[in-house]
Design a protein around this motif. Structure first.
Motif, PDB file in Angstrom:
ATOM      1  N   THR A   1       0.874  -1.177   0.000  1.00  0.00           N
ATOM      2  CA  THR A   1       0.000   0.000   0.000  1.00  0.00           C
ATOM      3  C   THR A   1       0.907   1.222   0.000  1.00  0.00           C
ATOM      4  N   TYR A   2       0.478   2.249  -0.722  1.00  0.00           N
ATOM      5  CA  TYR A   2       1.377   3.388  -0.932  1.00  0.00           C
ATOM      6  C   TYR A   2       0.564   4.645  -1.179  1.00  0.00           C
ATOM      7  N   ARG A   3       1.267   5.782  -1.046  1.00  0.00           N
ATOM      8  CA  ARG A   3       0.599   7.071  -1.220  1.00  0.00           C
ATOM      9  C   ARG A   3       1.485   7.999  -2.056  1.00  0.00           C
ATOM     10  N   PRO A   4       1.028   8.397  -3.239  1.00  0.00           N
ATOM     11  CA  PRO A   4       1.788   9.369  -4.043  1.00  0.00           C
ATOM     12  C   PRO A   4       1.647  10.777  -3.453  1.00  0.00           C
ATOM     13  N   ARG A   5       2.687  11.568  -3.573  1.00  0.00           N
ATOM     14  CA  ARG A   5       2.611  12.976  -3.168  1.00  0.00           C
ATOM     15  C   ARG A   5       3.627  13.768  -3.977  1.00  0.00           C
ATOM     16  N   GLN A   6       3.392  15.055  -4.063  1.00  0.00           N
ATOM     17  CA  GLN A   6       4.256  15.939  -4.834  1.00  0.00           C
ATOM     18  C   GLN A   6       5.079  16.800  -3.889  1.00  0.00           C
ATOM     19  N   GLU A   7       6.401  16.646  -3.932  1.00  0.00           N
ATOM     20  CA  GLU A   7       7.285  17.545  -3.213  1.00  0.00           C
ATOM     21  C   GLU A   7       7.639  18.699  -4.133  1.00  0.00           C
ATOM     22  N   LYS A   8       8.355  19.670  -3.593  1.00  0.00           N
ATOM     23  CA  LYS A   8       8.659  20.871  -4.369  1.00  0.00           C
ATOM     24  C   LYS A   8       9.454  20.545  -5.632  1.00  0.00           C
ATOM     25  N   ALA A   9      10.442  19.664  -5.492  1.00  0.00           N
ATOM     26  CA  ALA A   9      11.339  19.420  -6.624  1.00  0.00           C
ATOM     27  C   ALA A   9      11.177  18.032  -7.236  1.00  0.00           C
ATOM     28  N   ARG A  10      10.315  17.198  -6.662  1.00  0.00           N
ATOM     29  CA  ARG A  10      10.192  15.842  -7.190  1.00  0.00           C
ATOM     30  C   ARG A  10       8.850  15.248  -6.776  1.00  0.00           C
ATOM     31  N   SER A  11       8.437  14.226  -7.501  1.00  0.00           N
ATOM     32  CA  SER A  11       7.233  13.482  -7.144  1.00  0.00           C
ATOM     33  C   SER A  11       7.664  12.182  -6.476  1.00  0.00           C
ATOM     34  N   THR A  12       6.985  11.838  -5.396  1.00  0.00           N
ATOM     35  CA  THR A  12       7.396  10.673  -4.616  1.00  0.00           C
ATOM     36  C   THR A  12       6.211   9.759  -4.346  1.00  0.00           C
ATOM     37  N   VAL A  13       6.532   8.540  -3.962  1.00  0.00           N
ATOM     38  CA  VAL A  13       5.570   7.591  -3.430  1.00  0.00           C
ATOM     39  C   VAL A  13       6.086   7.138  -2.075  1.00  0.00           C
ATOM     40  N   ASP A  14       5.252   7.278  -1.044  1.00  0.00           N
ATOM     41  CA  ASP A  14       5.571   6.777   0.284  1.00  0.00           C
ATOM     42  C   ASP A  14       4.924   5.416   0.469  1.00  0.00           C
ATOM     43  N   ILE A  15       5.714   4.415   0.810  1.00  0.00           N
ATOM     44  CA  ILE A  15       5.160   3.097   1.102  1.00  0.00           C
ATOM     45  C   ILE A  15       4.528   3.124   2.485  1.00  0.00           C
ATOM     46  N   VAL A  16       3.279   2.689   2.576  1.00  0.00           N
ATOM     47  CA  VAL A  16       2.557   2.621   3.848  1.00  0.00           C
ATOM     48  C   VAL A  16       2.809   1.275   4.514  1.00  0.00           C
ATOM     49  N   ASP A  17       2.641   0.183   3.768  1.00  0.00           N
ATOM     50  CA  ASP A  17       2.939  -1.155   4.285  1.00  0.00           C
ATOM     51  C   ASP A  17       3.318  -2.048   3.121  1.00  0.00           C
ATOM     52  N   PHE A  18       4.225  -2.985   3.390  1.00  0.00           N
ATOM     53  CA  PHE A  18       4.755  -3.842   2.332  1.00  0.00           C
ATOM     54  C   PHE A  18       5.004  -5.216   2.941  1.00  0.00           C
ATOM     55  N   LEU A  19       4.260  -6.221   2.484  1.00  0.00           N
ATOM     56  CA  LEU A  19       4.439  -7.593   2.938  1.00  0.00           C
ATOM     57  C   LEU A  19       4.560  -8.507   1.732  1.00  0.00           C
ATOM     58  N   ALA A  20       5.576  -9.353   1.742  1.00  0.00           N
ATOM     59  CA  ALA A  20       5.767 -10.318   0.667  1.00  0.00           C
ATOM     60  C   ALA A  20       6.155 -11.653   1.279  1.00  0.00           C
ATOM     61  N   VAL A  21       5.445 -12.702   0.918  1.00  0.00           N
ATOM     62  CA  VAL A  21       5.677 -14.022   1.491  1.00  0.00           C
ATOM     63  C   VAL A  21       6.988 -14.618   1.020  1.00  0.00           C
TER      64      VAL A  21
END
Length: 448
Positions: free
Chosen positions: A263-283
């Motif tokens: 699960t992740y959340r895109p957001r726009q910073e001043k100089a770049r666009s980012t994605v913050d990972i909220v949770d990451f599970l892989a078996v």
């Protein structure tokens, strides 16, 4: 006359003018009790979270009831409050625990006492409140037969004096993905299928997926029920509003079964666009790399940010351009505190056979003594030795040091160089490290 509640007036008329009260964190007749509600408000205050409404309090109480959480508050005795101030029915310090398990290798999930919600109101610090709560709680956990206590610390210098030691670290990472991620072995990151899903699906899948990941991840500790809510962006402690613009992707294996998600959340910073990972599970590794391949394919994104990455991360070595993987922070994460030395040491796996006698010091007395560790075929028998001078230790350390060494996240040689353990017999450090070495770096995916 009752003593004044006002700061600075008669507060020291008692050596310890507080009462510690412990109660279950649960709903009663469908709602939280007034005592629990005020305790939760005190926790939110301590961690600078949002003020909680009745609905949030009931929701959190329902979740902590699933975990069997027990809450402790420290309350002023014989006190009145100045007009407008919180009264003595609000605790001036908070503490809680729940019990789950810790992956110590070889398929063993060891019972663990997880401490959380530790706060002391600024106006009541340096009065022995934390020591009183911690001392009483650890003694009860030891008496209940729990071999290890654990916590994740907001501050780095508080818990060593109670015998806790850093057992795992975690990293904040930034992965540059502008133009896509290129993998050295592209097939390794292309197994299975990744598809978008409604984020609510993750809430329902979380417990099953985490149980599978936890069972195979050395150093993993059980997650509280609230995680299924936070992973899907629902309100949690410290945030009373749902997370906006949260997205989810699922990985399906060859049979079509889900074996990972992000699960992740895109957001726009001043100089770049980012994605913050909220949770990451892989078996498994295939799901892990495939989900990263998906994240790297997102259009209009420059950087992926994750604040819970493993210190030893296969992604870094899978990427064709390793320099695009950057650790921005590496810090302590899981702290352990051995309570039962023979029980804890006998539970974990060992890569090398051998014998070693160690002396463990513990100011609280729970884990102290001289112990002979005999490992045969990877399993240890731990014997308490007499302390009458008839048995000499080969290695001496405190319980904090042994707790840090327990999962192999740091070597005895490193702690010896740091001046924290003493070698009483030649090559004892080398023998300890051979016996306690971990096949993989421990990784904890849980905050609590």
């Amino acid at each position: 006359m009752p003593q004044s509640y006002e700061p600075g007036i008669n507060r020291q008329s008692r050596p310890f003018p507080y009462e510690l009260r412990t109660f279950a964190s649960r709903l009663e007749d469908g709602k939280a009790s007034a005592e629990l509600a005020k305790w939760m408000q005190a926790v939110a205050l301590g961690f600078h979270g949002d003020t909680l409404g009745d609905a949030e309090i009931s929701k959190y109480a329902a979740s902590t009831e699933v975990d069997g959480q027990m809450a402790t508050g420290a309350y002023l005795i014989d006190a009145t409050a100045p007009e407008g101030a919180w009264g003595p029915d609000y605790p001036v310090a908070t503490y809680a625990y729940h019990r789950k398990n810790l992956n110590v290798g070889a398929g063993t999930l060891l019972p663990v006492h997880q401490i959380t919600a530790v706060t002391v109101r600024p106006s009541h610090r340096r009065r022995g409140l934390l020591r009183a709560m911690m001392g009483s709680d650890l003694a009860q956990a030891k008496a209940a037969g729990i071999p290890i206590a654990a916590l994740t610390a907001s501050e780095a210098t508080i818990y060593g004096r109670f015998g806790f030691g850093v057992a795992t670290d975690s990293s904040n990472i930034e992965v540059t993905v502008k133009g896509g991620l290129e993998f050295i072995v592209s097939a390794a990151a292309s197994q299975g299928v990744v598809e978008i899903a409604d984020v609510g699906v993750v809430r329902d899948l979380h417990n099953e997926i985490f149980a599978r990941v936890h069972a195979t991840t050395y150093g993993s500790i059980g997650r509280q029920d609230m995680y299924r809510l936070s992973a899907s962006g629902e309100p949690t402690y410290g945030r009373s509003e749902p997370m906006k613009n949260i997205r989810a992707a699922l990985h399906y294996d060859a049979s079509g079964a889900v074996d990972g998600y992000v699960t992740y959340r895109p957001r726009q910073e001043k100089a770049r666009s980012t994605v913050d990972i909220v949770d990451f599970l892989a078996v498994n590794d295939a799901a892990y790399l495939a989900l990263w391949n998906y994240l790297g394919s997102l259009d209009l994104i420059d950087v992926i940010i994750w604040d819970s990455a493993p210190v030893v991360d296969p992604l870094e070595w899978a990427m064709a351009a390793k320099r695009l993987y950057k650790r921005t922070v590496t810090e302590d994460h899981l702290w352990l505190r051995i309570l039962d030395t023979p029980g804890a040491l006998a539970a974990r796996e060992y890569p090398a056979d051998g014998t070693l006698t160690i002396h463990v010091g513990d100011p609280l007395g729970h884990a102290s003594g001289i112990f002979k560790i005999a490992v045969v075929h990877g399993k240890a028998t731990v014997t308490r030795c007499p302390e009458d001078g008839s048995v000499e230790s080969e290695l001496s350390m405190g319980v904090s040091e042994l707790s840090s060494l327990y999962l192999g996240g740091v070597s005895a040689r490193t702690l010896q160089k740091a001046g924290r353990i003493r070698e009483d017999s030649p090559r004892a450090v080398a023998r300890f490290d051979a016996m306690f070495a971990a096949a993989e770096a421990p990784h904890c995916m849980t905050d609590f």
